[in-house]
Design a protein around this motif. Structure first.
Motif, short mmCIF file in Angstrom:
data_model
loop_
_atom_site.label_atom_id
_atom_site.label_comp_id
_atom_site.label_asym_id
_atom_site.label_seq_id
_atom_site.Cartn_x
_atom_site.Cartn_y
_atom_site.Cartn_z
N VAL A 199 27.93 43.35 53.15
CA VAL A 199 29.20 42.51 53.50
C VAL A 199 30.59 42.98 52.63
N THR A 200 31.43 43.12 53.58
CA THR A 200 32.90 43.86 53.00
C THR A 200 33.78 42.74 52.83
N SER A 201 34.51 42.45 51.87
CA SER A 201 35.35 41.73 51.48
C SER A 201 36.71 42.37 51.61
N TYR A 202 37.67 41.85 52.18
CA TYR A 202 39.07 42.43 52.03
C TYR A 202 40.12 41.59 51.75
N TYR A 203 41.56 42.20 51.10
CA TYR A 203 42.36 41.34 50.86
C TYR A 203 43.65 42.24 51.20
N ASP A 204 44.57 42.05 52.06
CA ASP A 204 45.50 42.85 52.54
C ASP A 204 46.91 42.11 52.39
N TRP A 205 47.86 42.77 51.77
CA TRP A 205 48.98 42.01 51.66
C TRP A 205 50.29 42.88 52.04
N SER A 206 49.92 43.87 52.83
CA SER A 206 50.92 45.03 53.39
C SER A 206 51.92 44.33 54.42
N GLU A 207 51.79 43.30 54.95
CA GLU A 207 52.74 42.66 55.57
C GLU A 207 53.51 41.51 55.23
N ILE A 208 53.48 41.61 53.84
CA ILE A 208 54.20 40.08 53.36
C ILE A 208 55.90 40.37 53.45
N ASP A 209 56.50 39.40 53.49
CA ASP A 209 57.84 39.24 53.56
C ASP A 209 58.33 40.05 52.47
N VAL B 258 47.78 38.73 44.69
CA VAL B 258 47.50 37.37 44.00
C VAL B 258 45.81 37.43 43.40
N ILE B 259 45.08 37.85 44.19
CA ILE B 259 43.85 38.06 43.76
C ILE B 259 43.39 39.51 43.48
N PRO B 260 43.04 39.75 42.15
CA PRO B 260 42.61 41.08 41.83
C PRO B 260 41.37 41.51 42.52
N GLU B 261 41.16 42.95 42.49
CA GLU B 261 40.04 43.56 43.34
C GLU B 261 38.93 43.04 42.73
N ALA B 262 38.89 42.67 41.37
CA ALA B 262 37.59 42.26 40.83
C ALA B 262 37.24 40.91 41.27
N GLY B 263 37.99 39.96 41.50
CA GLY B 263 37.97 38.57 42.14
C GLY B 263 37.29 38.92 43.62
N LEU B 264 37.38 39.71 44.18
CA LEU B 264 36.84 39.92 45.53
C LEU B 264 35.23 40.36 45.29
N ARG B 265 34.75 41.05 44.21
CA ARG B 265 33.48 41.46 43.80
C ARG B 265 32.93 40.22 43.43
N ALA B 266 33.54 39.51 42.43
CA ALA B 266 33.02 38.20 41.85
C ALA B 266 32.54 37.12 43.04
N THR B 267 33.43 37.08 43.95
CA THR B 267 33.22 36.21 45.18
C THR B 267 32.12 36.57 46.12
N LEU B 268 31.69 37.87 46.20
CA LEU B 268 30.50 38.61 46.86
C LEU B 268 29.23 38.10 46.15
#
Length: 153
Positions: free
Chosen positions: A114-124, A135-145
């Motif tokens: 399972v790969t979780s990703y968070y992408d903010w490259s298109e923000i205004d 907003v969410i750190p990389e560690a937050g994605l790991r913890a959610t997994l």
């Protein structure tokens, strides 16, 4: 990987179908959230691009912005049953921030990668200049997994 995207992968001993059922459920999002921001959700499990559900949030869990409690609408941007789920949000902050969250599921002999990703490259640019992303750190994605694994295994 750009500096405006996090991606983390974890092997989970469950089928893609079992995992996807949690991910497409509004209540599933609340159950596996590691940030503490998601308080509750309303709506039916999603089944297609464009589907939406409501999440009651509490930004105080992050301690970064004094937003308190607010609601966001989760809007599905990619949907491939048992394989890909991606969404953006709309809510209190306007124009919408245009950041994306998602999961990719790849079956294997041990269950599912399972790969979780968070992408903010298109923000205004307005938000980019404010310096509030990610907003969410990389560690937050790991913890959610980790919570997802505990939930389905």
């Amino acid at each position: 990987m750009t500096s405006e995207r996090f991606e983390v992968t974890r092997q989970i001993a469950a089928t893609p179908s079992v995992i996807f059922d949690v991910l497409r459920s509004p209540q599933g999002h609340v159950r596996i959230d590691s940030s503490g921001m998601l308080q509750s959700a309303e709506g039916a499990p999603v089944g297609a691009v464009g589907d939406e559900f409501l999440v009651h949030m509490d930004r105080e869990a992050l301690g970064d912005l004094p937003m308190g409690r607010y609601d966001v609408t989760v809007i599905i941007t990619r949907y491939e049953r048992d394989a890909v789920l991606e969404w953006t949000i709309s809510g209190t902050i306007q124009p919408p921030t245009r950041h994306l969250y998602g999961y990719r599921l790849e079956p294997n002999e041990s269950g599912t990668a399972v790969t979780s990703y968070y992408d903010w490259s298109e923000i205004d640019d307005k938000y980019r200049e404010a310096g509030i992303f990610p907003v969410i750190p990389e560690a937050g994605l790991r913890a959610t997994l980790g919570i997802l694994a505990r939930t389905v295994e």
